[in-house]
Structures are given as C-alpha cells and as structure tokens.
Design an enzyme around this catalytic site. Structure first.
Site, PDB file in Angstrom:
ATOM      1  N   GLY A   1       5.733   7.408 -11.066  1.00 46.30           N
ATOM      2  CA  GLY A   1       5.655   6.440 -12.204  1.00 46.30           C
ATOM      3  C   GLY A   1       4.316   5.648 -12.569  1.00 46.30           C
TER       4      GLY A   1
ATOM      5  N   GLN B   1      -2.661   0.392 -15.468  1.00 44.71           N
ATOM      6  CA  GLN B   1      -2.949   1.070 -14.150  1.00 44.71           C
ATOM      7  C   GLN B   1      -3.984   2.089 -14.251  1.00 44.71           C
ATOM      8  OE1 GLN B   1       1.300   2.037 -12.710  1.00 44.71           O
ATOM      9  NE2 GLN B   1       0.319   1.687 -10.764  1.00 44.71           N
TER      10      GLN B   1
ATOM     11  N   CYS C   1       3.696   1.379  -5.052  1.00 45.81           N
ATOM     12  CA  CYS C   1       2.713   1.372  -6.272  1.00 45.81           C
ATOM     13  C   CYS C   1       1.719   1.750  -6.173  1.00 45.81           C
ATOM     14  CB  CYS C   1       2.670  -0.044  -6.933  1.00 45.81           C
ATOM     15  SG  CYS C   1       1.981  -0.281  -8.332  1.00 45.81           S
TER      16      CYS C   1
HETATM   17  C1  QAP Z   1       7.102   3.004  -9.002  1.00 42.82           C
HETATM   18  O1  QAP Z   1       5.542   4.248  -7.715  1.00 42.82           O
HETATM   19  C2  QAP Z   1       8.229   2.874  -8.327  1.00 42.82           C
HETATM   20  O2  QAP Z   1       1.455   3.451  -1.705  1.00 42.82           O
HETATM   21  C3  QAP Z   1       6.074   4.262  -8.868  1.00 42.82           C
HETATM   22  O3  QAP Z   1      -0.082   5.407  -1.165  1.00 42.82           O
HETATM   23  C4  QAP Z   1       8.159   2.991  -6.844  1.00 42.82           C
HETATM   24  O4  QAP Z   1       4.727   6.314  -7.873  1.00 42.82           O
HETATM   25  C5  QAP Z   1       9.374   3.273  -8.908  1.00 42.82           C
HETATM   26  C6  QAP Z   1       2.303   5.685  -4.197  1.00 42.82           C
HETATM   27  C7  QAP Z   1       9.614   2.917  -6.247  1.00 42.82           C
HETATM   28  C8  QAP Z   1      10.782   3.170  -8.133  1.00 42.82           C
HETATM   29  C9  QAP Z   1      10.517   3.174  -6.754  1.00 42.82           C
HETATM   30  C10 QAP Z   1       2.211   4.728  -3.516  1.00 42.82           C
HETATM   31  C11 QAP Z   1       1.493   6.810  -3.710  1.00 42.82           C
HETATM   32  C12 QAP Z   1       3.403   5.909  -5.299  1.00 42.82           C
HETATM   33  C13 QAP Z   1       1.422   4.829  -2.354  1.00 42.82           C
HETATM   34  C14 QAP Z   1       4.627   5.244  -7.195  1.00 42.82           C
HETATM   35  C15 QAP Z   1       0.698   5.648  -2.062  1.00 42.82           C
HETATM   36  C16 QAP Z   1       0.482   6.802  -2.791  1.00 42.82           C
HETATM   37  C17 QAP Z   1       3.952   4.887  -6.035  1.00 42.82           C
HETATM   38 CO    CO Z   2       3.457   0.156 -10.020  1.00 43.27          CO
END
Ligand code: QAP
Ligand code: CO
Length: 171
Positions: A45, A50, A95
């Site tokens: 997401g 961002q 995130c």
């Molecule tokens: C938001 O989050 C989300 O720390 C989207 O090193 C999270 O795409 C929605 C990511 C949980 C629902 C449940 C984070 C990638 C990606 C990191 C993400 C990283 C590499 C996060």
């Molecule tokens: Co986020």
C-alpha cells in the site's frame, strides 16, 4: 518512473492531503508511478503523500492466495470515505515511510469504502481482513497520521530509540 519515498521524521508526512478534483492524464501517470514505486519497494500500500504529493489518493495491491501481486488486482482509490466500520482486529503493521519497524496496531475489522477511481467514477467496496486494515492505514496518511502515533507511550519511546539508532547506522 520511480519516485522517492518520504520517510519519517520528514514533516511532509504530517500534511493533510487535499481532495482530488482533476481526473486527467497527469493523475493517471502519477498513479502509474506510484504503482512502480510501491512494487519496487516491496509494498502492499502507498498513499500519495508518501511520494510528496498531498492529494487524497492511495493504491493497494494485496497479495493473492499464491502470494502474488499483479497489476490486475491493484486498487486505485481517490477521495475515500469509510462507512459502517465494524469490529476490531490487531495486525503487525509496517510502513514504507517507517522502514524496518513493525508493531501491532488495532483497526476496525471490516468496513465499506466509498471512493472514486482514476476516472472520477463513484465506486464502493466491502473490505475485511488485510484489505480493511490496509485501507485504514493508508487513509491515516491522508490525515497526516502514521501508525506509530497509535502506539502506547512506552512503545513509542522504544520505537524512537530503535529508529534513531537505525538511521545513524545507515549514514
Ligand atoms: C501498509 O505497508 C500496511 O518496513 C502498507 O522495510 C501495513 O506496504 C497495510 C514495507 C500492514 C496493512 C498492513 C515496510 C517494505 C512495506 C518496511 C507496506 C520495509 C519494506 C510496508
Ligand atoms: Co504507511
């Protein structure tokens, strides 16, 4: 085109994003760039703020049963409003703007979403499980809110300490 992801503690992330009024080719190109940026960063997401654009747009690409993310099941959500939130659930969230940090966050379990697609057409969907959680996480970005703001005082202190150490180690 790959865009640069804004990371905490950049103050841009605190901005309240503005309603999208023009559903033109420029918006479409921007949404395509958001998709490329999210996929290259291993995200599910991404909200426009961002990548430094304070507009009420977000994209989601929840992996299917095989764990695959495809362009066909990307959701492009503009000017969303949540209706009829129900129940509570906890999920370990992360995130792209807070890399390397994950914490349990409580969210509504299910909801109905009213939004516009990239053409400005009115749409709605019923969401539960990971999709419902992701919608709420991304919609918080539109209000300038990060998931770490939902942590208890002690968890937040632990986060600030760990995150600052990680930032220093990267330099
Ligand atoms: C938001 O989050 C989300 O720390 C989207 O090193 C999270 O795409 C929605 C990511 C949980 C629902 C449940 C984070 C990638 C990606 C990191 C993400 C990283 C590499 C996060
Ligand atoms: Co986020």
């Amino acid at each position: 085109m790959m865009l640069k992801i804004v990371t905490y503690p950049d103050k841009l992330l605190k901005l309240r994003s503005k309603t999208v009024e023009h559903f033109d080719n420029e918006l479409h190109a921007f949404l395509d760039d958001m998709f490329e940026t999210m996929m290259s960063s291993n995200g599910i997401g991404l909200a426009a703020i961002q990548v430094a654009r304070p507009i009420r747009a977000l994209i989601l690409c929840i992996p299917d049963e095989e764990g695959e993310q495809t362009k066909e099941n990307v959701l492009e959500i503009v000017n969303p409003v949540i209706h009829a939130p129900k129940g509570l659930t906890t999920y370990q969230e992360g995130c792209l703007s807070v890399p390397g940090f994950y914490e349990d966050i409580e969210r509504f379990e299910s909801l109905t979403l009213h939004y516009q697609n990239r053409h400005g057409e009115a749409c709605s969907l019923d969401a539960s499980e990971l999709l419902a959680i992701a919608i709420q996480h991304e919609m918080d970005h539109l209000e300038g809110k990060l998931f770490i703001e939902k942590l208890t005082y002690n968890r937040r202190k632990k986060f600030e300490k760990e995150y600052k150490r990680a930032l220093k180690e990267k330099k």
